[in-house]
Design a protein around this motif. Structure first.
Motif, PDB file in Angstrom:
ATOM      1  N   GLU A 311       0.773  -1.406   0.114  1.00 55.60           N
ATOM      2  CA  GLU A 311      -0.154   0.553   0.313  1.00 55.60           C
ATOM      3  C   GLU A 311       0.935   1.830   0.072  1.00 55.60           C
ATOM      4  OE1 GLU A 311      -3.175   2.397   3.265  1.00 55.60           O
ATOM      5  OE2 GLU A 311      -2.479   0.136   3.133  1.00 55.60           O
ATOM      6  N   ASN A 312       1.474   1.056   1.183  1.00 53.76           N
ATOM      7  CA  ASN A 312       2.521   2.911   0.701  1.00 53.76           C
ATOM      8  C   ASN A 312       3.195   2.243  -0.445  1.00 53.76           C
ATOM      9  OD1 ASN A 312       4.762   5.086   2.335  1.00 53.76           O
ATOM     10  ND2 ASN A 312       6.399   2.549   1.451  1.00 53.76           N
ATOM     11  N   PHE A 313       3.875   1.278  -1.122  1.00 53.09           N
ATOM     12  CA  PHE A 313       4.750   1.697  -2.144  1.00 53.09           C
ATOM     13  C   PHE A 313       3.739   2.287  -3.515  1.00 53.09           C
ATOM     14  CE2 PHE A 313       4.783  -0.032  -6.495  1.00 53.09           C
ATOM     15  CZ  PHE A 313       5.676   0.283  -7.588  1.00 53.09           C
ATOM     16  N   ILE A 314       2.311   1.755  -3.373  1.00 51.75           N
ATOM     17  CA  ILE A 314       1.631   2.185  -4.447  1.00 51.75           C
ATOM     18  C   ILE A 314       1.007   3.121  -4.023  1.00 51.75           C
ATOM     19  CG2 ILE A 314      -0.676   2.197  -5.534  1.00 51.75           C
ATOM     20  CD1 ILE A 314       1.079   0.378  -6.526  1.00 51.75           C
ATOM     21  N   THR A 653      -5.777  -6.974  -5.186  1.00 54.32           N
ATOM     22  CA  THR A 653      -5.126  -6.028  -4.034  1.00 54.32           C
ATOM     23  C   THR A 653      -4.932  -7.839  -2.976  1.00 54.32           C
ATOM     24  OG1 THR A 653      -7.795  -5.414  -3.184  1.00 54.32           O
ATOM     25  CG2 THR A 653      -5.908  -4.113  -4.393  1.00 54.32           C
ATOM     26  N   LEU A 654      -5.178  -7.551  -1.708  1.00 57.73           N
ATOM     27  CA  LEU A 654      -4.790  -8.779  -0.697  1.00 57.73           C
ATOM     28  C   LEU A 654      -6.533  -9.000  -0.248  1.00 57.73           C
ATOM     29  CD1 LEU A 654      -1.846  -7.764   1.396  1.00 57.73           C
ATOM     30  CD2 LEU A 654      -2.066  -9.431  -0.653  1.00 57.73           C
ATOM     31  N   PRO A 655      -6.573 -10.315   0.321  1.00 57.21           N
ATOM     32  CA  PRO A 655      -8.372 -10.057   1.121  1.00 57.21           C
ATOM     33  C   PRO A 655      -8.129  -9.671   1.997  1.00 57.21           C
ATOM     34  CG  PRO A 655      -7.059 -12.366   0.121  1.00 57.21           C
ATOM     35  CD  PRO A 655      -5.651 -11.660   0.187  1.00 57.21           C
ATOM     36  N   SER A 656      -7.151  -9.394   2.503  1.00 50.04           N
ATOM     37  CA  SER A 656      -7.417  -9.084   4.219  1.00 50.04           C
ATOM     38  C   SER A 656      -7.565  -6.995   3.504  1.00 50.04           C
ATOM     39  CB  SER A 656      -5.984  -9.107   4.894  1.00 50.04           C
ATOM     40  OG  SER A 656      -4.366  -8.459   4.205  1.00 50.04           O
TER      41      SER A 656
END
Length: 791
Positions: A311-314, A653-656
């Motif tokens: 998330e931080n990267f994107i 994206t991640l399921p979480s």
């Protein structure tokens, strides 16, 4: 003496046959004789009569001077043609053999005769069954007949319809192994071009079976390839690949023989590229070749195990600024490290120089496929004559270093780097040995298309492409010796992840990128030291060690070099081996592309409302305004950096991810895009683009041809008399200029309604459909290329 006696008897029989044929027997007489013999098949003379009639017919179909003297060269009459199914099912091998020869000779007599035989299902089935005969003479004759029948498209279609390929494959698998091992390449000069053909010693049946099978495989369409019996196809592919390894090694060594040197050598009509195409085709839909790494594993291997890292990267770095991720491999299990398999492969080689030769000698050229090519068979038609060739310098591999105070690139194979040299430089074994020598002299070996050469790399590329919602990821390998620089300072039209596998490398990235994100496949401006500046101001340096990953956005100038280290334990000290994973964002998958899909979806769902005007002119102007709005969107995309950014709507994206941060991010950008279209898309500017294109005889919609995947507005223009695209452009320009005020009102009305009514959710499915079509073609290409490398 015994051989002379055989030849004498053969000549006597031939003379007797010709004398018998030269009598007054016509086709009706032969038909009557054979029919009587068939009806009296229990009589001892019946087989003899049939054989002599068949011999007569066969001789009459062979175009030679002796037959011409006797007036025997003729077509096969329909009554006799009707007897072939019965003859092909005879218990006498000689009758079956001669009948297949007649069917084959008649097939190449004329197109009409070929069609008549092909349309007779019983004859086709009889020929196919004869391929599997236990008698070699019958099987050889049947293979020849199948090849003769396959000289026309109707003949090939009928053979495929009656499962001829399956019978040929099965028969080939039954041939003893000893008959398949003696393979050679014959070099034939065809008008100055060297034609490499495959031959087998001793056994002509092997050659004929391969000829026929490869001819039919290379005729199959995608559906037919998918419907082939999988186990039979895979088993036959194994044999073709074993043959390909032998052929490729002989090509690499330039080990060819001249036809005629060996009287036991059976030359086929199979060229090396024909064999390569068959292997490629049989592997197109082979799901077992590559299984993508789960995106969670790819994410952990590149961004770490923390949930917030991706998330931080994107949100903070993607297409904005570089990012260094320190070695993650130490904290990962082997099954979670996507690079471990390839690293283990390389670790089998104890020294750097020892794995250069094995790495390169098993590779073939990965011929480029057009970015907008969505039909893999079209690609095969384009490259058919070059498929399977050795790696090409400049296209597949570069051997270079940056030298001097001007830091200019110097190629080891200098003559092959010149753009004026048109002939491709294939790397034979002597050139590959020179690559090892070049490395020892300070040159970097740069190998392109690793995702098409190694299954483990292909799996990484597939997983990373899915993570970012893009059709494909390109992977290059760079092997740099100590104290050396490979590529000069440059920037890329794609984002890259530099994955340091072995050694260390010093990277320098200019902090200030170019003004606008460079687009894939657009020309890049050449970079010079004076253009960027020689000072270290505005630059960031990163030292990459084993396991480190460096992200470099597209448009950021960068360079890298190794540092000499003394006192190391072996020759690998100071060297570097890294992979670059390139996220190649193609134009349809930028935000501009998403906007075009959005306009298409809105138009398709709304046309029943907007195009029902009682005024035909207003209706036409509204239809054409949609096309003009596509041009207006393209103009904004050429100037607004946000439109050039990668659209990550299809990213996994991640399921979480309960906050749906990526979805919110993409929705925010979409709102900005629509607002921009609403405020800045101009009627006159877009119309001018169309007018200039017409003057230059160009297609203003060329960059948008991919929208045809969604049944673009072409059919609507055709309903109104246009012939999209050629007449459509001129009609659009003419109508808009004749009715300038009404046209501008129609354009503004279409734009306003689109910007007010379009919904983000309505676009996602159509966008995903375009993405899947691109991904499917690239997956097919990847599978085909992976099957051709000899590792």
């Amino acid at each position: 003496m015994e051989n002379r006696g055989r030849k004498k008897r053969r000549l006597q029989r031939t003379k007797s046959n010709r004398e018998w044929c030269s009598s007054s027997l016509d086709a009706n007489t032969i038909f009557a004789l054979m029919l009587a013999a068939i009806c009296n098949s229990n009589e001892p003379y019946s087989e003899s009569v049939i054989k002599r009639c068949l011999n007569s017919l066969h001789l009459s179909l062979i175009p030679n001077s002796q037959n011409a003297a006797f007036g025997l060269h003729q077509t096969l009459p329909i009554p006799i043609l009707s007897l072939l199914p019965i003859l092909l099912n005879s218990k006498c091998d000689e009758i079956v053999s001669r009948s297949t020869e007649i069917a084959g000779a008649a097939s190449i007599f004329s197109f009409e005769m070929n069609e008549q035989i092909a349309l007779d299902g019983e004859i086709v089935k009889g020929l196919i069954l004869a391929v599997g005969a236990s008698n070699k003479m019958v099987s050889v004759a049947a293979c020849n007949a199948v090849l003769d029948l396959s000289t026309t498209s109707i003949g090939r279609e009928r053979l495929l319809e009656f499962s001829a390929l399956e019978h040929l494959m099965f028969k080939y698998l039954q041939v003893p192994e000893s008959s398949k091992r003696l393979v050679s390449i014959c070099s034939l000069d065809k008008g100055g071009n060297i034609c490499l053909r495959i031959g087998v010693k001793e056994d002509d049946l092997v050659v004929l079976l391969l000829n026929a099978a490869i001819t039919l495989i290379n005729t199959y369409d995608i559906d037919q390839l998918e419907n082939m019996p999988r186990k039979l196809s895979e088993a036959f592919s194994v044999y073709l690949k074993e043959l390909w390894v032998k052929v490729h090694n002989q090509m690499l060594l330039r080990n060819t023989v001249k036809f005629g040197q060996d009287e036991h050598f059976n030359l086929s009509s199979i060229r090396t590229n024909n064999l390569a195409e068959s292997i490629f085709r049989l592997s197109i839909n082979a799901g077992h070749l590559t299984t993508p790494f789960p995106f969670e594993v790819v994410k952990k291997s590149i961004f770490g195990t923390r949930e917030s890292s991706f998330e931080n990267f994107i949100l903070n770095h993607w297409e904005v600024s570089p990012l260094l991720v320190r070695s993650l491999s130490k904290g990962l299990n082997e099954q979670d490290d996507v690079f471990s398999s390839f690293i283990q492969y390389l670790n089998l080689k104890k020294t750097v120089s020892s794995f250069v030769l094995p790495l390169l000698q098993g590779l073939v050229s990965c011929l480029p496929i057009d970015s907008d090519e969505l039909n893999i068979l079209n690609f095969l038609k384009t490259v058919r004559n070059e498929l399977g060739c050795l790696i090409i310098y400049g296209q597949d591999i570069r051997v270079l270093r940056t030298m001097g105070h001007l830091k200019e690139e110097v190629h080891f194979f200098q003559e092959s780097s010149e753009p004026c040299i048109k002939a491709p430089h294939f790397l034979y074994i002597d050139d590959i040995l020179k690559c090892e020598d070049a490395y020892n002299k300070g040159y970097t070996i740069a190998l392109r298309g690793m995702e098409f050469r190694f299954e483990s790399i292909a799996a990484i590329a597939d997983g990373l492409a899915s993570l970012f919602g893009q059709p494909s990821v390109g992977v290059n390998l760079y092997l740099t010796p100590p104290d050396s620089q490979g590529l000069a300072r440059h920037y890329d039209d794609h984002c890259v992840f530099v994955c340091q596998l072995f050694g260390t490398k010093q990277w320098t990235i200019v902090s200030q990128p170019i003004v606008s994100l460079p687009r894939l496949y657009e020309p890049l401006d050449s970079l010079h030291s004076s253009k960027i500046g020689n000072s270290m101001a505005g630059r960031t340096q990163f030292l990459l060690r084993e396991g480190d990953i460096l992200y470099i956005p597209r448009g950021f100038p960068h360079e890298a070099c190794t540092v000499a280290e003394s006192g190391g334990p072996d020759e690998t000290t100071g060297f570097s081996l890294h992979l670059t994973l390139a996220i190649e964002v193609e134009p349809p998958f930028e935000w501009e592309g998403f906007a075009h899909v959005a306009l298409h979806c809105w138009n398709q769902s709304s046309k029943s409302i907007h195009y029902t005007s009682v005024d035909p002119l207003s209706e036409i102007l509204s239809v054409m305004s949609v096309n003009l709005l596509h041009i207006a969107i393209r103009l904004i995309g050429d100037s607004d950096p946000t439109f050039r950014k990668a659209c990550l709507v299809a990213a996994i994206t991640l399921p979480s991810d309960s906050k749906c941060w990526l979805g919110l991010n993409q929705r925010t950008i979409f709102i900005y895009i629509i607002d921009k279209i609403c405020s800045e898309s101009g009627f006159l500017e877009a119309l001018r683009v169309v007018e200039v294109a017409i003057q230059k005889n160009e297609d203003p919609f060329q960059r948008l041809r991919w929208l045809q995947l969604l049944n673009w507005e072409a059919e609507m223009i055709e309903e109104h008399g246009g012939d999209f695209p050629s007449v459509g452009f001129e009609k659009l320009s003419s109508l808009f200029n004749q009715h300038r005020d009404k046209a501008e009102v129609a354009f503004m009305n279409v734009k306003s309604k689109f910007c007010c009514e379009v919904a983000f959710e309505d676009v996602i499915d159509s966008y995903g459909m375009v993405l899947e079509k691109y991904k499917k073609t690239r997956k097919q290409y990847m599978n085909g290329m992976l099957s051709l490398h000899c590792k």
